[in-house]
Design an enzyme around this catalytic site. Structure first.
Site, PDB file in Angstrom:
ATOM      1  CG  HIS A   1      -0.458  -0.105   2.529  1.00  0.00           C
ATOM      2  ND1 HIS A   1      -0.108   1.001   3.253  1.00  0.00           N
ATOM      3  CD2 HIS A   1      -0.231  -1.164   3.337  1.00  0.00           C
ATOM      4  CE1 HIS A   1       0.315   0.623   4.458  1.00  0.00           C
ATOM      5  NE2 HIS A   1       0.266  -0.687   4.532  1.00  0.00           N
TER       6      HIS A   1
ATOM      7  CG  ASP B   1      -2.402   4.147   2.989  1.00  0.00           C
ATOM      8  OD1 ASP B   1      -2.155   3.119   2.327  1.00  0.00           O
ATOM      9  OD2 ASP B   1      -3.117   4.127   4.012  1.00  0.00           O
TER      10      ASP B   1
ATOM     11  CD  GLU C   1      -3.370  -1.687   5.264  1.00  0.00           C
ATOM     12  OE1 GLU C   1      -3.591  -2.737   5.893  1.00  0.00           O
ATOM     13  OE2 GLU C   1      -2.774  -0.732   5.783  1.00  0.00           O
TER      14      GLU C   1
HETATM   15 ZN   LIG Z   1       0.780  -1.864   6.286  1.00  0.00          ZN
END
Ligand SMILES: [Zn+2]
Length: 486
Positions: free
Chosen positions: A76, A78, A145
């Site tokens: 992910h 973010d 996420e």
């Molecule tokens: Zn993570």
């Protein structure tokens, strides 16, 4: 270029260094999305942003490996924005400042973003290098996420072409995650007509505090006390034996944290206050301190006299609510029968609020088996319904159930042993992972989750272990070289 860009393996650290310069807190991903698309263009990598804000990249096989199964490398984009009290870092504009402390890479006063920047840097490192042998590859870098799993929740069911998914979001080198829990939020609500308290009664506030709290999945089996559950026993006693009446209740503030504190306000005849203090509160302090002696060292039950509130909950409704809290399931319900040291099903009475004509309880129910999640939720729903509450659900996400026949797990177990001479640990976690959501949309995907060693992610103390990155990188490359034919 910063110090960390020179660490080994360069392919990962150089790209991680680039990534630390791009702000990417959850919810503010425009900059990192643009950075990834620009980077792909510069390196002749096919890439696009899907409708959910995920970045998808594709790279053809190295010559001679075109007949291998397609591998999706996933992480992910973010990061969790946490900083120390002293830090004036702005996560939407400032680069992360990294430094090296012995075997660890750390950040100055903030989260480091190695969760999950290590995955993104790994994908960049593989996609930019034409000397690494691999079959057809897909890079899948997901959005948000950490907050809601927005990217995987909202992706289409035909975005990915991969047959094997390597999720690079685990935090312990040497282990492979092959399953995770699903979850659902469950609420019980009830409205009541408050009645006036009796003139001449006294008001008291009871507080349960000093508990450890913690993650309601990963730490649910550690024997920690739930403040709402303890309070229910105390209030039940106070109502039954000291003529107490419930005025209000505030316990916990997050559905996914074990509540470490709860407060109630009771009304009772003035002449019973001393008895309540000596016989009820003092007794519960002793009993509970004893019950939790090994785990909860700072458990405290306190009574304080307060102004008598104007309103209280009618007795019959208060009895129903307190009975429901005493009766509903909280904590571990069952371990996984095939893996008895891992929790399968649990619940957490995260938030209890009563007062002003409204009662609301919020639970998080988790299980790695969807039918057992429903069973646990039904157990709680039954109790809440008997108490006259309206029950509702939201935010459910599916479990990732271990596949004992997984080809990729068998292959990677063999590869790990050959590379490092020891077995890797195969684990299931009692928490939510993106693999659960991806697996529900792509039921044929063969999935595994692993990564380098990180410590204290989601805190300003987040750090990434340098030697573990080297092992992890070797493991990824050797896995890619050994992917089976279609
Ligand atoms: Zn993570």
């Amino acid at each position: 270029m910063n110090e960390i860009a020179k660490l080994q393996p360069q392919a990962v650290w150089k790209n991680f260094d680039l990534l630390t310069q791009v702000p990417r807190p959850s919810g503010h991903l425009e900059k990192v999305q643009k950075f990834l698309l620009d980077w792909a263009k510069e390196h002749n990598v096919e890439a696009f942003k899907d409708e959910a804000g995920n970045i998808v990249m594709r790279k053809p096989a190295t010559p001679g490996m075109e007949d291998r199964k397609i591998v999706t490398l996933q992480g992910h984009m973010d990061m969790v924005p946490q900083k120390t009290k002293e830090s004036n870092h702005n996560f939407e504009t400032d680069p992360i400042q990294t430094w090296i402390d012995g075997e660890w890479v750390k950040a100055k006063g903030t989260t480091l973003g190695s969760d999950d920047g290590m995955a993104v840097a790994t994908i960049m490192g593989i996609f930019e290098d034409d000397s690494i042998p691999h079959g057809p590859l897909e890079g899948f870098i997901t959005a948000d996420e950490e907050t809601t799993m927005y990217g995987v929740e909202h992706m289409a069911a035909d975005t990915l072409k991969g047959e094997i998914l390597l999720n690079l979001d685990d935090e312990t080198e040497g282990q492979m995650i092959v399953g995770s829990a699903g979850g659902v939020n469950q609420q019980g609500e009830l409205e009541y007509k408050p009645e006036p308290t009796e003139a001449g009664d006294a008001g008291v506030k009871i507080t349960v505090k000093g508990l450890l709290g913690g993650h309601s999945g990963l730490e649910i089996n550690e024997g920690r006390a739930n403040a709402n559950k303890l309070m229910a026993r105390i209030v039940s006693d106070a109502i039954a034996n000291f003529e107490a009446r419930l005025c209000s209740w505030e316990g916990g503030n997050m559905r996914n944290a074990i509540p470490n504190r709860a407060e109630v306000v009771l009304a009772l005849p003035k002449e019973n206050v001393e008895a309540l203090r000596e016989e009820c509160i003092a007794d519960w302090q002793r009993t509970l301190s004893d019950e939790f002696a090994v785990v909860e060292k700072n458990l405290a039950v306190e009574l304080e006299e307060v102004e008598l509130p104007a309103e209280q909950v009618p007795a019959e409704i208060a009895d129903n609510l307190v009975d429901a809290l005493c009766a509903c399931h909280d904590g571990v319900m069952r371990m996984i029968p095939e893996v008895p040291h891992i929790v399968e099903t649990s619940s957490n009475i995260g938030i209890v609020q009563i007062g002003g004509g409204k009662a609301a309880f919020t639970f998080l129910v988790r299980s790695s088996r969807d039918s057992m999640r429903e069973c646990c939720a039904l157990t709680i729903e039954s109790v809440l319904s008997m108490a006259g509450m309206k029950v509702s659900y939201d935010h459910s996400y599916p479990a990732w159930q271990p596949n004992p026949k997984s080809e990729i797990v068998a292959l990677m177990s063999r590869v790990y042993k050959e590379l490092f001479g020891v077995e890797s640990k195969v684990q299931v976690v009692h928490a939510g992972l993106e693999c659960g959501v991806i697996g529900a949309k792509y039921p044929k995907m063969d999935m595994v989750s692993f990564g380098p060693t990180l410590r204290s992610p989601h805190t300003p103390n987040e750090r990434c272990n340098i030697p573990s990155v080297e092992k992890y990188w070797k493991f990824v490359l050797e896995t890619l070289a050994n992917i089976p034919k279609k």
